[in-house]
Design a protein around this motif. Sequence first.
Motif, short mmCIF file in Angstrom:
data_model
loop_
_atom_site.label_atom_id
_atom_site.label_comp_id
_atom_site.label_asym_id
_atom_site.label_seq_id
_atom_site.Cartn_x
_atom_site.Cartn_y
_atom_site.Cartn_z
N LYS A 1 -2.65 -18.62 -3.32
CA LYS A 1 -1.20 -18.72 -3.44
C LYS A 1 -0.59 -18.79 -2.04
CE LYS A 1 -0.78 -15.82 -7.55
NZ LYS A 1 -0.22 -14.58 -8.07
N PRO A 2 0.55 -19.43 -1.92
CA PRO A 2 1.25 -19.40 -0.64
C PRO A 2 1.60 -17.96 -0.25
CG PRO A 2 2.23 -21.02 -2.13
CD PRO A 2 1.23 -20.23 -2.92
N THR A 3 1.71 -17.73 1.02
CA THR A 3 1.97 -16.38 1.53
C THR A 3 3.18 -15.73 0.88
OG1 THR A 3 0.95 -17.01 3.62
CG2 THR A 3 2.32 -15.03 3.63
N ILE A 4 4.27 -16.45 0.69
CA ILE A 4 5.48 -15.84 0.15
C ILE A 4 5.23 -15.26 -1.24
CG2 ILE A 4 6.45 -18.01 -0.76
CD1 ILE A 4 8.48 -15.10 0.73
N GLN A 5 4.45 -15.95 -2.06
CA GLN A 5 4.14 -15.43 -3.40
C GLN A 5 3.29 -14.17 -3.31
OE1 GLN A 5 2.48 -19.06 -5.03
NE2 GLN A 5 4.22 -19.22 -6.44
N ILE A 6 2.35 -14.16 -2.39
CA ILE A 6 1.52 -12.97 -2.19
C ILE A 6 2.38 -11.81 -1.74
CG2 ILE A 6 -0.28 -11.99 -0.71
CD1 ILE A 6 -1.57 -14.80 -0.71
N VAL A 7 3.23 -12.05 -0.76
CA VAL A 7 4.09 -11.00 -0.23
C VAL A 7 5.00 -10.45 -1.32
CG1 VAL A 7 6.00 -10.53 1.36
CG2 VAL A 7 3.96 -11.76 2.16
N GLU A 8 5.62 -11.33 -2.07
CA GLU A 8 6.52 -10.87 -3.14
C GLU A 8 5.78 -9.99 -4.14
OE1 GLU A 8 8.28 -14.45 -4.68
OE2 GLU A 8 9.77 -14.53 -3.06
N GLN A 9 4.55 -10.34 -4.47
CA GLN A 9 3.79 -9.52 -5.41
C GLN A 9 3.41 -8.18 -4.79
OE1 GLN A 9 3.25 -10.33 -8.79
NE2 GLN A 9 2.91 -8.13 -8.70
N ILE A 10 3.03 -8.17 -3.51
CA ILE A 10 2.72 -6.91 -2.83
C ILE A 10 3.95 -6.01 -2.82
CG2 ILE A 10 2.17 -5.86 -0.59
CD1 ILE A 10 0.34 -8.34 -0.09
N LEU A 11 5.12 -6.57 -2.52
CA LEU A 11 6.36 -5.78 -2.50
C LEU A 11 6.68 -5.22 -3.88
CD1 LEU A 11 8.52 -7.96 -0.10
CD2 LEU A 11 7.27 -5.85 0.45
N THR A 12 6.47 -6.01 -4.91
CA THR A 12 6.69 -5.54 -6.28
C THR A 12 5.72 -4.41 -6.61
OG1 THR A 12 7.51 -7.68 -7.01
CG2 THR A 12 6.62 -6.24 -8.72
N ASN A 13 4.46 -4.58 -6.23
CA ASN A 13 3.45 -3.54 -6.49
C ASN A 13 3.79 -2.25 -5.76
OD1 ASN A 13 2.15 -5.50 -7.99
ND2 ASN A 13 0.51 -5.82 -6.53
N ILE A 14 4.27 -2.35 -4.52
CA ILE A 14 4.68 -1.16 -3.77
C ILE A 14 5.81 -0.45 -4.50
CG2 ILE A 14 5.84 -0.38 -1.66
CD1 ILE A 14 4.08 -2.44 -0.13
N ALA A 15 6.80 -1.20 -4.97
CA ALA A 15 7.93 -0.60 -5.69
C ALA A 15 7.43 0.16 -6.93
CB ALA A 15 8.93 -1.68 -6.10
N GLN A 16 6.42 -0.37 -7.60
CA GLN A 16 5.88 0.29 -8.78
C GLN A 16 5.07 1.53 -8.43
OE1 GLN A 16 3.80 -2.94 -10.68
NE2 GLN A 16 5.67 -3.83 -11.51
N LEU A 17 4.40 1.51 -7.29
CA LEU A 17 3.57 2.64 -6.86
C LEU A 17 4.38 3.76 -6.20
CD1 LEU A 17 0.64 0.61 -5.27
CD2 LEU A 17 0.48 2.06 -7.32
N LEU A 18 5.49 3.42 -5.60
CA LEU A 18 6.25 4.37 -4.79
C LEU A 18 6.61 5.67 -5.53
CD1 LEU A 18 7.28 4.68 -1.93
CD2 LEU A 18 9.37 3.51 -2.61
N PRO A 19 7.06 5.64 -6.77
CA PRO A 19 7.42 6.91 -7.42
C PRO A 19 6.29 7.93 -7.45
CG PRO A 19 8.31 5.08 -8.68
CD PRO A 19 7.41 4.48 -7.62
N GLN A 20 5.05 7.49 -7.66
CA GLN A 20 3.95 8.46 -7.68
C GLN A 20 3.73 9.08 -6.31
OE1 GLN A 20 0.81 5.64 -8.95
NE2 GLN A 20 -0.46 6.46 -7.32
N TYR A 21 3.93 8.31 -5.24
CA TYR A 21 3.78 8.86 -3.88
C TYR A 21 4.91 9.82 -3.55
CZ TYR A 21 -0.09 5.78 -2.75
OH TYR A 21 -1.32 5.17 -2.73
N LEU A 22 6.09 9.55 -4.07
CA LEU A 22 7.25 10.40 -3.77
C LEU A 22 7.23 11.71 -4.55
CD1 LEU A 22 10.04 7.69 -3.48
CD2 LEU A 22 8.81 8.87 -1.63
N GLN A 23 6.33 11.82 -5.52
CA GLN A 23 6.18 13.10 -6.22
C GLN A 23 5.56 14.16 -5.31
OE1 GLN A 23 3.94 12.33 -9.79
NE2 GLN A 23 5.63 11.27 -10.77
#
Length: 147
Positions: free
Chosen positions: A4-26
């Motif tokens: 995939k082009p870099t922008i699509q990869i980056v957007e997915q990584i950013l989405t995944n971080i947003a989904q993971l963040l709540p568990q880290y903030l616990q």
Amino acid sequence: MDKKPTIQIVEQILTNIAQLLPQYLQNEANNAIAEGNVGVCLISEEGQTYGKMYGSDQIKQRFFYQLAWQKASQVWITKENTGVFEQKVFNGEINERKFGIKRHDFVGWEGGQIIWVNNQALAVGFSGLRAQDDLDIVRKAVKILKD
């Protein structure tokens, strides 16, 4: 996985971080200073820069994004994870002058790393959690891509 082009990869990584963040903030240690405000910066091999700030306090978001950019840009230039680069300099293994980064500008702690996705290297800096979790959340976000 298709390339995939870099922008699509980056957007997915950013989405995944947003989904993971709540568990880290616990974890209280992760939330003590940043109070849920974190930043991530990704730089492609060509120098294209991407970033995202999470949280609700714009001043803290800006602060943590600045640190994330500093980590990512140091990794982009040196091709070494933050912490590792500084250790090699202080051990006399490499000369920091080659990279144009002065000692007072060293990041000095973990949080900047090279990640590989679809044979593309991205220099990534994350800031706002404990150092090991700054690294871990990015690694997990990338692992989700590959699964």
